[in-house]
Motif scaffolding. Sequence first.
Motif, PDB file in Angstrom:
ATOM      1  N   UNK A  54     -13.147  -5.627   7.366  1.00  0.00           N
ATOM      2  CA  UNK A  54     -12.217  -5.184   8.410  1.00  0.00           C
ATOM      3  C   UNK A  54     -12.975  -4.998   9.720  1.00  0.00           C
ATOM      4  N   UNK A  81     -14.639  -1.503   2.552  1.00  0.00           N
ATOM      5  CA  UNK A  81     -13.816  -0.413   2.024  1.00  0.00           C
ATOM      6  C   UNK A  81     -12.597  -0.936   1.277  1.00  0.00           C
ATOM      7  N   UNK A  82     -12.306  -2.220   1.381  1.00  0.00           N
ATOM      8  CA  UNK A  82     -11.104  -2.784   0.738  1.00  0.00           C
ATOM      9  C   UNK A  82     -11.372  -2.932  -0.755  1.00  0.00           C
ATOM     10  N   UNK A  83     -10.942  -1.938  -1.503  1.00  0.00           N
ATOM     11  CA  UNK A  83     -11.428  -1.823  -2.877  1.00  0.00           C
ATOM     12  C   UNK A  83     -10.484  -2.416  -3.924  1.00  0.00           C
ATOM     13  N   UNK A  84      -9.644  -3.354  -3.534  1.00  0.00           N
ATOM     14  CA  UNK A  84      -8.803  -4.030  -4.525  1.00  0.00           C
ATOM     15  C   UNK A  84      -9.552  -5.228  -5.105  1.00  0.00           C
ATOM     16  N   UNK A  87      -9.252  -8.943  -3.233  1.00  0.00           N
ATOM     17  CA  UNK A  87     -10.105  -9.215  -2.069  1.00  0.00           C
ATOM     18  C   UNK A  87     -11.514  -9.601  -2.520  1.00  0.00           C
TER      19      UNK A  87
ATOM     20  N   UNK B  99     -11.680   4.471   8.017  1.00  0.00           N
ATOM     21  CA  UNK B  99     -11.614   3.129   7.430  1.00  0.00           C
ATOM     22  C   UNK B  99     -11.830   3.163   5.923  1.00  0.00           C
ATOM     23  N   UNK B 100     -12.818   3.900   5.491  1.00  0.00           N
ATOM     24  CA  UNK B 100     -13.139   3.929   4.055  1.00  0.00           C
ATOM     25  C   UNK B 100     -12.055   4.666   3.269  1.00  0.00           C
ATOM     26  N   UNK B 103      -9.062   2.328   3.298  1.00  0.00           N
ATOM     27  CA  UNK B 103      -9.338   1.074   2.587  1.00  0.00           C
ATOM     28  C   UNK B 103      -9.412   1.244   1.083  1.00  0.00           C
ATOM     29  N   UNK B 104      -9.931   2.391   0.646  1.00  0.00           N
ATOM     30  CA  UNK B 104     -10.053   2.633  -0.793  1.00  0.00           C
ATOM     31  C   UNK B 104      -8.700   2.801  -1.488  1.00  0.00           C
ATOM     32  N   UNK B 105      -7.649   3.048  -0.707  1.00  0.00           N
ATOM     33  CA  UNK B 105      -6.308   3.165  -1.290  1.00  0.00           C
ATOM     34  C   UNK B 105      -5.885   1.842  -1.935  1.00  0.00           C
ATOM     35  N   UNK B 106      -6.476   0.737  -1.469  1.00  0.00           N
ATOM     36  CA  UNK B 106      -6.120  -0.574  -2.032  1.00  0.00           C
ATOM     37  C   UNK B 106      -6.497  -0.708  -3.504  1.00  0.00           C
ATOM     38  N   UNK B 107      -7.414   0.125  -3.987  1.00  0.00           N
ATOM     39  CA  UNK B 107      -7.726   0.093  -5.420  1.00  0.00           C
ATOM     40  C   UNK B 107      -6.463   0.394  -6.230  1.00  0.00           C
ATOM     41  N   UNK B 110      -3.196  -2.120  -4.006  1.00  0.00           N
ATOM     42  CA  UNK B 110      -3.387  -3.565  -3.944  1.00  0.00           C
ATOM     43  C   UNK B 110      -3.575  -4.100  -2.532  1.00  0.00           C
ATOM     44  N   UNK B 111      -3.734  -5.418  -2.456  1.00  0.00           N
ATOM     45  CA  UNK B 111      -4.121  -6.047  -1.191  1.00  0.00           C
ATOM     46  C   UNK B 111      -2.988  -6.118  -0.179  1.00  0.00           C
ATOM     47  N   UNK B 115      -4.796  -2.721   6.201  1.00  0.00           N
ATOM     48  CA  UNK B 115      -5.233  -1.710   7.178  1.00  0.00           C
ATOM     49  C   UNK B 115      -5.824  -2.379   8.424  1.00  0.00           C
ATOM     50  N   UNK B 116      -5.660  -1.678   9.528  1.00  0.00           N
ATOM     51  CA  UNK B 116      -6.204  -2.164  10.803  1.00  0.00           C
ATOM     52  C   UNK B 116      -7.650  -1.704  10.955  1.00  0.00           C
ATOM     53  N   UNK B 117      -8.292  -2.217  11.989  1.00  0.00           N
ATOM     54  CA  UNK B 117      -9.565  -1.617  12.378  1.00  0.00           C
ATOM     55  C   UNK B 117      -9.268  -0.226  12.925  1.00  0.00           C
TER      56      UNK B 117
END
Lengths: 125, 155
Positions: A54, A81-84, A87, B99-100, B103-107, B110-111, B115-117
Motif C-alpha cells: 500500500x 500489512x495486507x494480511x489476507x 494478496x 495502516x497496519x 490492513x490486518x483486518x483483511x486476515x 479478505x481482500x 484500504x487507502x494509503x
Amino acid sequence: MKLLIVDDSSIMQRTIQKNLNDYDLEIVGTASNGSQAIELVKTHKPDVITMDITMPEMDGITCLENIMTIHPTAKVMMITALSDKLTGLQALEKGARGFIYKPVNSENLTRALDKLLKRNVNGRQ
Amino acid sequence: MDVNKEEFESTCRLFIDSVNNYFSVLTEHDSEINVPFLKDITQLELKQYTGMIGVSGNKKGYVYFSADQELFEELISIFIGIEDPDKDDLMDMAGEISNVIAGNIRANLGSNFIISVPLVFEGRPDDLEFPENTFVYVIPMAWKNHHAYVIVGLQ
C-alpha cells in the motif's frame, strides 16, 4: 549483494535497515512508492528488494510486475500489512520470492531474510 | 437508526485483536483495551496526531488511530532508536500504525476490504470523514501509560 528498500513509511525503511547489520547487503536506495522504486531498479539492478504494497502513486503489486519485466532475477520480498491469503498468493504468482505480514519484528524479518537468501541460521551468506 | 449489537461487537473485536497484535508483536508491553462506545461524529475527541485510512470494497468508511506524541515517540525509540524524533517522524509513525491496524483486518474480511494509503493530521480537523448514516465506534486503548483511540466508521 545490493538491496533496495521500498516502503512509504520512513520509519519502516529505517526499521528494516536497522535489522540488516548481520547481512552482507549494501543498501543502494530507498523508495517511498513504486515509481521511485522502478527508477532505482533500472539504475542499480539490486539483487534483493523489500517491497511494501500500500503506497501512493504506484502500489507494490504493480511495481513488482514491472520489476519482473526489467530485472527478473531480483529477489523481491513483500512486507505488507495486507494480511489476507489472496494478496500473498497474488504476489508470489507475480514473482515475489517471499512474503511477510506487518507488524514485523526483528525475529520474523531475520527469519524471512534468511529464507530468501538461503542463509544458514548460524552462518553468513 | 438502531445499532446492530452483534455487528458492533464483531467489528470492535476485529480491531481490538488487530491493535493487541500490533503491540504484542512489536513491543514487550501488551496494549489494554477499554470498553468501546458509540459516539456522535461532532463530539469525537482526537489526540495530538491521527492517522486516517479510507476503506472501500465490501465495507466503506474510515478507520482512525489517534494518540499523543509520547506514544509515537516511544514506538519510534523502540523501532529505530531515535530519542528525539521530528514532526515528520511522528506523523509517519501515526500513518504506519493506522495502516497496519487497518490492513490486518483483511486476515478476517479478505481482500475486498480495500484500504487507502494513510492520511495523517495534527489536532482535530473541522470536518472528520465518515459515511452518512454510519455509527462511529470508539475503542479506547492504552499502551504502557499512553492512551489512544481507534475510531471506526464503516458501512
